[in-house]
Motif scaffolding. Structure first.
Motif, mmCIF file in Angstrom:
data_model
loop_
_atom_site.group_PDB
_atom_site.id
_atom_site.type_symbol
_atom_site.label_atom_id
_atom_site.label_comp_id
_atom_site.label_asym_id
_atom_site.label_seq_id
_atom_site.Cartn_x
_atom_site.Cartn_y
_atom_site.Cartn_z
ATOM 1 N N GLU A 69 -10.525 5.146 1.590
ATOM 2 C CA GLU A 69 -9.112 5.378 1.928
ATOM 3 C C GLU A 69 -8.240 5.353 0.676
ATOM 4 O OE1 GLU A 69 -5.621 5.920 4.261
ATOM 5 O OE2 GLU A 69 -7.743 6.408 4.492
ATOM 6 N N MET A 70 -8.542 4.447 -0.255
ATOM 7 C CA MET A 70 -7.771 4.383 -1.491
ATOM 8 C C MET A 70 -7.947 5.662 -2.296
ATOM 9 S SD MET A 70 -8.566 0.397 -2.510
ATOM 10 C CE MET A 70 -7.483 0.314 -3.946
ATOM 11 N N ARG A 73 -6.032 8.555 -0.650
ATOM 12 C CA ARG A 73 -4.596 8.494 -0.897
ATOM 13 C C ARG A 73 -4.269 8.861 -2.340
ATOM 14 N NH1 ARG A 73 -1.361 4.053 2.510
ATOM 15 N NH2 ARG A 73 -2.352 4.385 4.527
ATOM 16 N N GLU A 78 -0.511 9.915 -3.205
ATOM 17 C CA GLU A 78 0.227 8.816 -2.603
ATOM 18 C C GLU A 78 0.055 7.547 -3.440
ATOM 19 O OE1 GLU A 78 -0.880 8.306 1.471
ATOM 20 O OE2 GLU A 78 -1.043 10.460 1.836
ATOM 21 N N VAL A 80 -1.007 3.768 -4.212
ATOM 22 C CA VAL A 80 -2.191 3.026 -3.790
ATOM 23 C C VAL A 80 -2.051 1.578 -4.224
ATOM 24 C CG1 VAL A 80 -4.694 2.815 -3.977
ATOM 25 C CG2 VAL A 80 -3.649 5.083 -3.995
ATOM 26 N N GLN A 83 -3.101 -3.036 -0.101
ATOM 27 C CA GLN A 83 -2.857 -2.827 1.330
ATOM 28 C C GLN A 83 -3.411 -1.491 1.809
ATOM 29 O OE1 GLN A 83 1.415 -3.336 1.215
ATOM 30 N NE2 GLN A 83 1.272 -5.400 2.088
ATOM 31 N N SER A 84 -3.564 -0.548 0.889
ATOM 32 C CA SER A 84 -4.106 0.759 1.266
ATOM 33 C C SER A 84 -5.517 0.634 1.820
ATOM 34 C CB SER A 84 -4.105 1.699 0.056
ATOM 35 O OG SER A 84 -2.811 1.834 -0.491
ATOM 36 N N ALA A 87 -5.339 -0.297 5.353
ATOM 37 C CA ALA A 87 -4.598 0.629 6.208
ATOM 38 C C ALA A 87 -5.518 1.408 7.124
ATOM 39 C CB ALA A 87 -3.779 1.587 5.342
#
Length: 240
Positions: A69-70, A73, A78, A80, A83-84, A87
């Motif tokens: 996910e990191m 993003r 986006e 990073v 918390q990413s 998410a």
């Protein structure tokens, strides 16, 4: 084959770009491994110590979901942070990711049961007196060598199944609105159409996990983020 090394380079770049966040996100993985080692050193579980650690790698793709996910993003431009990684639980794909994780956990449990049966068939079913006695029996008896060779052969089969199931399935679930069956079938197709590249990728990941595990699993804090980020980029190169 160049995609393997390109994915590793891209994974290293992601790690360097968010090093603290990546380390924090995967710190729990080696800690769980240390707990498993402590459990394995109990006398009645010594025969399962190596299968436990080897099979623990089957759960690596699950532990690295936050890293995918990191990378996703960061690729999208986006911001990073740590918390990413968490998410994912708010992602529409989280349910499918959870189901896929349960499949990998089930494969791990079947492997552990199989390893126990191999031990019972060769050196068991009695528990060894100590770790030293167990090591001596493995090296100095025909039954010990039979256990080693059988365990390696069967373990290799489990590793191939795990690789075929998960090589792109977790990143695919995060990236596109597909179900678990589609993700698994796609992952198998990637391996079927690119066996040499996929097996090389699996060997690189396995070697990285072994190297990271040598200093009491501490090295996994660095190795796992790089491999996790790299897996995302491997997926992006494998799937149009």
């Amino acid at each position: 084959m160049n995609d393997v090394w390109a994915a590793l380079r891209a994974g290293k770049e992601d790690f360097l770009a968010c090093r603290t966040d990546a380390i924090f996100a995967v710190l729990i993985y080696p800690l769980i491994g240390l707990v498993l080692i402590a459990i394995g050193f109990q006398a009645d579980r010594i025969p399962l110590l190596f299968p436990l650690l080897a099979g623990f790698a089957l759960l690596g793709p699950v532990a690295a979901v936050g890293l995918y996910e990191m990378s996703r993003r960061r690729e999208a431009g986006e911001s990073v942070n740590w918390q990413s990684a968490f998410a994912v639980v708010r992602s529409p794909s989280f349910g499918a990711v959870l189901v896929m994780g349960l499949y990998m956990l089930a494969l791990f449990m079947v492997w552990m049961f199989t390893a126990l049966q191999i031990y019972n068939w060769t050196l068991g079913p009695e528990a060894p007196e100590s770790l030293a006695a167990f090591a001596r029996d493995i090296i100095s008896t025909p039954q010990g060598w039979t256990m080693i060779l059988s365990g390696i052969a069967v373990g290799f089969g489990f590793a191939l199944v795990a690789l075929a199931m998960s090589v792109v399935s977790f990143p695919l679930l995060l990236d596109r609105h597909v179900g678990v069956p589609v993700a698994i079938v796609t992952s198998f197709r990637v391996m079927k159409r690119n066996p040499r590249v996929t097996l090389t990728w699996g060997a690189v990941v396995a070697a990285g996990l072994v190297i990271g595990a040598l200093p009491l699993l501490v090295g996994l804090v660095v190795v796992l983020p790089i491999l996790g980020h790299a897996t995302w980029h491997f997926y992006r190169r494998a799937i149009d």
